[in-house]
Design a protein around this motif. Structure first.
Motif, PDB file in Angstrom:
ATOM      1  N   ARG A 176       0.837  -1.256  -0.004  1.00 52.46           N
ATOM      2  CA  ARG A 176      -0.039   0.012  -0.096  1.00 52.46           C
ATOM      3  C   ARG A 176       0.952   1.372  -0.103  1.00 52.46           C
ATOM      4  N   ILE A 177       2.178   1.188  -0.061  1.00 50.70           N
ATOM      5  CA  ILE A 177       2.948   2.232  -0.049  1.00 50.70           C
ATOM      6  C   ILE A 177       3.210   3.009  -1.355  1.00 50.70           C
ATOM      7  N   GLN A 178       3.226   4.180  -1.555  1.00 50.54           N
ATOM      8  CA  GLN A 178       2.710   4.973  -2.871  1.00 50.54           C
ATOM      9  C   GLN A 178       4.384   4.623  -3.428  1.00 50.54           C
ATOM     10  N   VAL A 179       4.148   4.811  -4.900  1.00 48.46           N
ATOM     11  CA  VAL A 179       5.366   4.473  -5.669  1.00 48.46           C
ATOM     12  C   VAL A 179       6.271   5.732  -5.614  1.00 48.46           C
ATOM     13  N   THR A 180       7.446   5.575  -6.013  1.00 51.82           N
ATOM     14  CA  THR A 180       8.623   6.551  -5.877  1.00 51.82           C
ATOM     15  C   THR A 180       9.267   6.357  -7.290  1.00 51.82           C
ATOM     16  N   LYS A 181      10.401   7.615  -7.322  1.00 46.97           N
ATOM     17  CA  LYS A 181      10.849   7.383  -8.802  1.00 46.97           C
ATOM     18  C   LYS A 181      12.001   6.436  -8.999  1.00 46.97           C
ATOM     19  N   LYS A 182      12.487   5.584  -7.967  1.00 46.94           N
ATOM     20  CA  LYS A 182      13.192   4.599  -7.736  1.00 46.94           C
ATOM     21  C   LYS A 182      12.619   3.201  -7.788  1.00 46.94           C
ATOM     22  N   TYR A 183      11.206   3.474  -7.117  1.00 43.15           N
ATOM     23  CA  TYR A 183      10.432   1.970  -7.092  1.00 43.15           C
ATOM     24  C   TYR A 183       9.099   2.500  -7.742  1.00 43.15           C
ATOM     25  N   THR A 184       9.029   2.345  -9.103  1.00 41.22           N
ATOM     26  CA  THR A 184       7.947   2.682  -9.997  1.00 41.22           C
ATOM     27  C   THR A 184       6.603   1.637  -9.775  1.00 41.22           C
ATOM     28  N   TYR A 185       6.894   0.644  -9.255  1.00 38.43           N
ATOM     29  CA  TYR A 185       5.761  -0.275  -8.985  1.00 38.43           C
ATOM     30  C   TYR A 185       5.636  -0.205  -7.154  1.00 38.43           C
ATOM     31  N   GLY A 186       6.324   0.717  -6.613  1.00 40.98           N
ATOM     32  CA  GLY A 186       6.271   0.596  -5.172  1.00 40.98           C
ATOM     33  C   GLY A 186       6.906  -0.570  -4.547  1.00 40.98           C
ATOM     34  N   TYR A 187       6.354  -1.176  -3.454  1.00 40.41           N
ATOM     35  CA  TYR A 187       7.078  -2.337  -2.968  1.00 40.41           C
ATOM     36  C   TYR A 187       5.977  -3.687  -3.066  1.00 40.41           C
ATOM     37  N   LYS A 188       5.223  -3.715  -4.159  1.00 41.42           N
ATOM     38  CA  LYS A 188       4.243  -4.797  -4.305  1.00 41.42           C
ATOM     39  C   LYS A 188       5.126  -6.207  -4.505  1.00 41.42           C
ATOM     40  N   LYS A 189       6.341  -6.132  -4.848  1.00 44.64           N
ATOM     41  CA  LYS A 189       6.951  -7.344  -5.205  1.00 44.64           C
ATOM     42  C   LYS A 189       7.180  -8.084  -3.743  1.00 44.64           C
ATOM     43  N   ALA A 190       7.600  -7.295  -2.756  1.00 44.25           N
ATOM     44  CA  ALA A 190       7.679  -7.780  -1.392  1.00 44.25           C
ATOM     45  C   ALA A 190       6.824  -8.842  -0.890  1.00 44.25           C
ATOM     46  N   SER A 191       5.428  -8.530  -1.491  1.00 41.28           N
ATOM     47  CA  SER A 191       4.549  -9.578  -0.858  1.00 41.28           C
ATOM     48  C   SER A 191       4.893 -11.110  -1.488  1.00 41.28           C
ATOM     49  N   ILE A 192       5.451 -11.157  -2.779  1.00 40.46           N
ATOM     50  CA  ILE A 192       5.732 -12.492  -3.487  1.00 40.46           C
ATOM     51  C   ILE A 192       6.956 -12.959  -2.541  1.00 40.46           C
ATOM     52  N   LEU A 193       8.008 -12.005  -2.281  1.00 36.82           N
ATOM     53  CA  LEU A 193       9.140 -12.408  -1.818  1.00 36.82           C
ATOM     54  C   LEU A 193       8.957 -13.099  -0.390  1.00 36.82           C
ATOM     55  N   ILE A 194       8.168 -12.165   0.430  1.00 40.17           N
ATOM     56  CA  ILE A 194       7.866 -12.704   1.694  1.00 40.17           C
ATOM     57  C   ILE A 194       7.012 -13.971   1.643  1.00 40.17           C
ATOM     58  N   SER A 195       6.220 -13.975   0.695  1.00 35.86           N
ATOM     59  CA  SER A 195       5.439 -15.528   0.532  1.00 35.86           C
ATOM     60  C   SER A 195       6.469 -16.665   0.306  1.00 35.86           C
ATOM     61  N   LEU A 196       7.344 -16.344  -0.534  1.00 35.56           N
ATOM     62  CA  LEU A 196       8.332 -17.462  -0.646  1.00 35.56           C
ATOM     63  C   LEU A 196       9.338 -17.779   0.475  1.00 35.56           C
ATOM     64  N   PHE A 197       9.506 -16.589   1.354  1.00 32.49           N
ATOM     65  CA  PHE A 197      10.370 -16.707   2.664  1.00 32.49           C
ATOM     66  C   PHE A 197       9.441 -17.436   3.466  1.00 32.49           C
ATOM     67  N   ASN A 198       8.415 -17.138   3.776  1.00 35.58           N
ATOM     68  CA  ASN A 198       7.497 -18.126   4.570  1.00 35.58           C
ATOM     69  C   ASN A 198       7.484 -19.354   4.375  1.00 35.58           C
ATOM     70  N   ALA A 199       7.129 -19.624   2.951  1.00 37.07           N
ATOM     71  CA  ALA A 199       7.032 -21.156   2.817  1.00 37.07           C
ATOM     72  C   ALA A 199       8.423 -21.800   2.873  1.00 37.07           C
ATOM     73  N   MET A 200       9.558 -21.070   3.034  1.00 40.78           N
ATOM     74  CA  MET A 200      10.842 -21.883   3.304  1.00 40.78           C
ATOM     75  C   MET A 200      10.893 -22.002   4.592  1.00 40.78           C
ATOM     76  N   ILE A 201      10.263 -20.970   5.260  1.00 43.08           N
ATOM     77  CA  ILE A 201      10.586 -21.112   6.886  1.00 43.08           C
ATOM     78  C   ILE A 201       9.651 -22.192   7.386  1.00 43.08           C
ATOM     79  N   LEU A 202       8.595 -22.295   6.863  1.00 41.40           N
ATOM     80  CA  LEU A 202       7.424 -23.321   7.274  1.00 41.40           C
ATOM     81  C   LEU A 202       8.173 -24.727   7.048  1.00 41.40           C
ATOM     82  N   LEU A 203       8.860 -25.138   5.717  1.00 41.06           N
ATOM     83  CA  LEU A 203       9.405 -26.448   5.454  1.00 41.06           C
ATOM     84  C   LEU A 203      10.615 -26.432   6.489  1.00 41.06           C
TER      85      LEU A 203
END
Length: 303
Positions: A70-97
């Motif tokens: 939900r963080i607004q986009v910036t000049k350096k992150y033109t898509y914001g931090y949306k991709k973080a949700s995917i990376l955290i999902s991957l990290f959580n799956a690895m933690i669980l395993l």
């Protein structure tokens, strides 16, 4: 686009509340497990407390992922931090395993060196955990297929509920039979069940991290969606990827008749984007090609 964000707002609020409640309940339960586990010298309760603490951390990371999207986009992150949700999902799956692997290792060790345990005390504490984790998991059940982080949270909590339920059964059996190997046996069986259900989460998270096509989207279906729209002759160079665990993006080349005016092309693009919203494509970039400009290379019409 605005309609999509407006529709997501109540879902995000509900899920955020579920994360907060789940984190608080499970953190309190971890404290209870550690206290009683130390008092009765129960390795099973202490190891389960460690596992639960990892899951609390995973829930906190999933909540962070929702906040970052939900963080607004910036000049350096033109898509914001949306991709973080995917990376955290991957990290959580690895933690669980990894945590499941640690429990299996400990269970094998306990097979070789079973220890006397106060079965009823373990069963009572575990019963509380079953209720807490079951209630927490239920809060995510309805939306678990809408987002990988929600699914991850649901699987973490269901895993904890199953572990606790196994401890309840093990504690009762131990109390009446003194068969102390029952406890590690139940742990291994539950771990195998959870690994089976978590494997898809790991694969989905990894695919989205590599910008693969989301599981719910079939490129072949675009022929029926875009093809019938008036003015479209053909389309190619289609690329679809996930911007986050809830939003997808797409780029494509659309071939139109030479006779279309600029205004008609604008309307055509608007119609295409509207249709694609119905199949969960939220950010669309279209390259318009006139019929006499279409390339002739073999890959042009490959989806």
């Amino acid at each position: 686009m605005d309609h999509h964000h407006h529709h997501q707002a109540p879902i995000l609020k509900k899920v955020t509340n579920a994360f907060v409640v789940g984190i608080i309940l499970n953190l309190v339960y971890v404290v209870v497990q550690v206290g009683i586990g130390l008092q009765i010298n129960s390795l099973s309760l202490l190891s389960d407390a460690g596992h639960n603490f990892l899951d609390v951390a995973a829930l906190a990371l999933s909540l962070l992922a929702f906040k970052l999207t939900r963080i607004q986009v910036t000049k350096k992150y033109t898509y914001g931090y949306k991709k973080a949700s995917i990376l955290i999902s991957l990290f959580n799956a690895m933690i669980l395993l990894i945590s499941i692997g640690a429990i299996i290792y400990e269970s094998i060790h306990r097979f070789q060196n079973p220890k006397a345990l106060p079965g009823i005390t373990i069963a009572m504490v575990a019963l509380i955990g079953t209720a807490i984790n079951g209630i927490s998991a239920f809060m995510f059940f309805k939306d678990k297929e809408k987002d990988l982080n929600i699914k991850s949270a649901f699987l973490h909590l269901m895993a904890d509920a199953l572990f606790s339920l196994g401890l309840v059964a093990g504690g009762i059996v131990i109390y009446y039979t003194h068969l102390y190997w029952i406890d590690p046996l139940l742990s291994v069986v539950i771990c195998l069940i959870i690994i089976y259900s978590t494997w898809d989460l790991l694969k989905d998270s990894l695919r989205l991290s590599l910008d693969g096509v989301p599981e719910t989207i079939r490129l072949e279906s675009f022929e029926q969606i875009v093809g019938p729209i008036k003015g479209v002759i053909s389309f190619h160079h289609i690329h679809v990827w996930a911007m986050s665990t809830t939003e997808n993006a797409m780029t494509a080349h659309i071939v139109v008749a030479n006779t279309l005016s600029n205004q008609e092309i604008i309307i055509l693009k608007k119609n295409i984007k509207h249709e694609l919203e119905h199949v969960n494509i939220h950010h669309v970039t279209l390259e318009i090609e006139l019929e006499n400009e279409v390339c002739t290379t073999p890959n042009c019409n490959v989806l």
